[in-house]
Design a protein around this motif. Structure first.
Motif, short mmCIF file in Angstrom:
data_model
loop_
_atom_site.label_atom_id
_atom_site.label_comp_id
_atom_site.label_asym_id
_atom_site.label_seq_id
_atom_site.Cartn_x
_atom_site.Cartn_y
_atom_site.Cartn_z
N PRO A 299 0.80 -1.48 -0.11
CA PRO A 299 -0.02 -0.11 -0.06
C PRO A 299 0.77 1.13 0.02
CG PRO A 299 -0.76 -1.58 1.61
CD PRO A 299 0.43 -2.12 1.13
N SER A 300 0.56 2.18 -0.96
CA SER A 300 1.39 3.44 -0.92
C SER A 300 2.68 3.50 -1.26
CB SER A 300 1.09 4.20 -0.06
OG SER A 300 -0.24 4.29 0.52
N SER A 301 3.07 2.43 -2.13
CA SER A 301 4.60 2.02 -2.52
C SER A 301 4.45 1.96 -4.01
CB SER A 301 5.34 1.16 -1.77
OG SER A 301 4.65 -0.16 -2.07
N GLN A 302 5.73 2.14 -4.47
CA GLN A 302 5.82 1.60 -6.05
C GLN A 302 5.82 0.31 -6.41
OE1 GLN A 302 6.23 4.44 -8.12
NE2 GLN A 302 5.67 5.38 -6.33
N TRP A 303 5.70 -0.07 -7.64
CA TRP A 303 5.75 -1.58 -8.22
C TRP A 303 7.21 -1.98 -7.89
CZ3 TRP A 303 1.51 -4.02 -8.78
CH2 TRP A 303 0.47 -3.58 -9.06
N GLN A 304 7.46 -3.34 -7.73
CA GLN A 304 8.73 -3.84 -7.57
C GLN A 304 8.49 -5.28 -8.29
OE1 GLN A 304 10.75 -3.96 -3.86
NE2 GLN A 304 9.13 -2.42 -3.11
N VAL A 305 9.67 -5.75 -9.00
CA VAL A 305 9.69 -6.81 -9.41
C VAL A 305 10.35 -7.70 -8.41
CG1 VAL A 305 10.95 -8.58 -11.02
CG2 VAL A 305 10.20 -6.42 -11.96
N THR A 306 9.61 -8.78 -7.80
CA THR A 306 9.94 -9.48 -6.66
C THR A 306 10.04 -11.11 -7.12
OG1 THR A 306 7.24 -10.02 -6.57
CG2 THR A 306 8.23 -8.24 -5.03
N GLY A 307 10.23 -11.24 -8.23
CA GLY A 307 10.67 -12.56 -8.50
C GLY A 307 10.18 -12.94 -9.97
N LYS A 308 11.09 -13.96 -10.40
CA LYS A 308 10.82 -14.34 -11.90
C LYS A 308 11.30 -15.80 -12.32
CE LYS A 308 14.68 -11.28 -13.56
NZ LYS A 308 14.29 -10.14 -12.64
N LEU A 309 10.62 -16.28 -13.04
CA LEU A 309 10.96 -17.96 -13.38
C LEU A 309 10.69 -18.40 -15.06
CD1 LEU A 309 8.29 -19.41 -13.61
CD2 LEU A 309 8.34 -19.57 -11.07
N ALA A 310 11.24 -19.19 -15.37
CA ALA A 310 10.98 -19.59 -16.57
C ALA A 310 10.50 -21.10 -16.47
CB ALA A 310 12.36 -19.98 -17.45
N LYS A 311 9.29 -21.03 -17.50
CA LYS A 311 8.50 -22.05 -17.66
C LYS A 311 8.64 -22.81 -19.07
CE LYS A 311 4.72 -19.55 -17.34
NZ LYS A 311 3.54 -19.42 -17.45
N VAL A 312 9.15 -24.07 -18.99
CA VAL A 312 9.72 -24.74 -20.30
C VAL A 312 8.48 -25.92 -20.64
CG1 VAL A 312 11.37 -26.34 -21.14
CG2 VAL A 312 12.15 -24.64 -19.57
#
Length: 244
Positions: free
Chosen positions: A125-138
């Motif tokens: 709440p009341s903060s900027q968007w952040q990238v918190t994780g990523k993965l690849a789906k094969v």
């Protein structure tokens, strides 16, 4: 809570309003016979998908074959249509429902199997968007959809997928930075229309030349996919944002 539709088509239209994001969006149209043939003739292959479904359900591919026939792939099953009339009869059954037709992206592959990417973008709440994780789906063998349950595919780190793909000669750091930039811009573009959304699972992809694509955006992504990664701290970080 917003009354705005959360369909794939509505989110695509909102993303298209950003001049910056347009180059990352596959051409997409509401499924009509004219749009289908225009796109198939332009790209040689198209994807048809229900605008309200998740998890790869209902996603099919059409492609032109060398002998002027048309191949439909649904899951791992393939069917040949010998002329346009047969295809049109098939489309008539689909166009009575809510489907979109989309340019087929030639995804980068790991051992011949296409992969795409799940990028989690979240905000408190009341903060900027952040990238918190990523993965690849094969994708599993013989499938075009990368949904893990449907294709019996596998989850790997994005770094691993890049190293095992056609992109291995490119800078992984630059590819990941571009991925994050486009994911954040996507969330910033959609956020004002869906103010109640704090978590987005953005399905993205690299094509075989390393260009970034936005496939679709999910507001109720399956977080447990991240438990399949060796690094469990990514899942814990995502969950910490996801708590109410």
């Amino acid at each position: 809570m917003s009354n705005l539709s959360t369909s794939k088509w509505m989110k695509y239209k909102l993303l298209r309003k950003s001049e910056e994001l347009r180059r990352y969006l596959p051409e997409t149209a509401w499924l009509k016979e004219s749009a289908f043939w225009h796109m198939l003739n332009k790209y040689g292959q198209v994807i048809i998908k229900p605008t309200g479904s998740y998890g790869g359900h209902g996603v099919i591919r059409f492609k032109k074959t060398d002998d002027s026939h048309y191949e439909l792939q649904d899951g791992a099953k393939k069917k040949i249509f010998r002329n346009q009339a047969q295809v049109n009869a098939y489309l008539k059954r689909k166009t009575s429902k809510s489907h979109i037709v989309q340019q087929r992206i030639h995804l980068a592959t790991v051992n011949g199997r296409p992969f795409d990417l799940r990028v989690m973008v979240q905000r408190r709440p009341s903060s900027q968007w952040q990238v918190t994780g990523k993965l690849a789906k094969v994708a599993g063998a013989g499938f075009i959809v990368t949904n893990i349950r449907m294709s019996n595919g596998k989850v790997v780190s994005v770094e691993h997928a890049i190293k095992q793909s056609q992109l291995k000669s490119m800078s992984a750091r630059d590819l990941l930075a571009k991925l994050d930039k486009v994911a954040l811009k996507s969330a910033q573009q959609l956020g004002p229309s869906y103010r109640w959304v704090k978590t987005m699972g953005i399905d993205m992809a690299f094509d075989k030349e390393g260009h970034v694509w936005i496939i679709e955006v999910n507001y109720a992504p399956m977080l447990e996919l991240f438990l399949k990664l060796k690094d469990k701290s990514i899942f814990r970080r995502i969950k910490s944002f996801h708590k109410k």
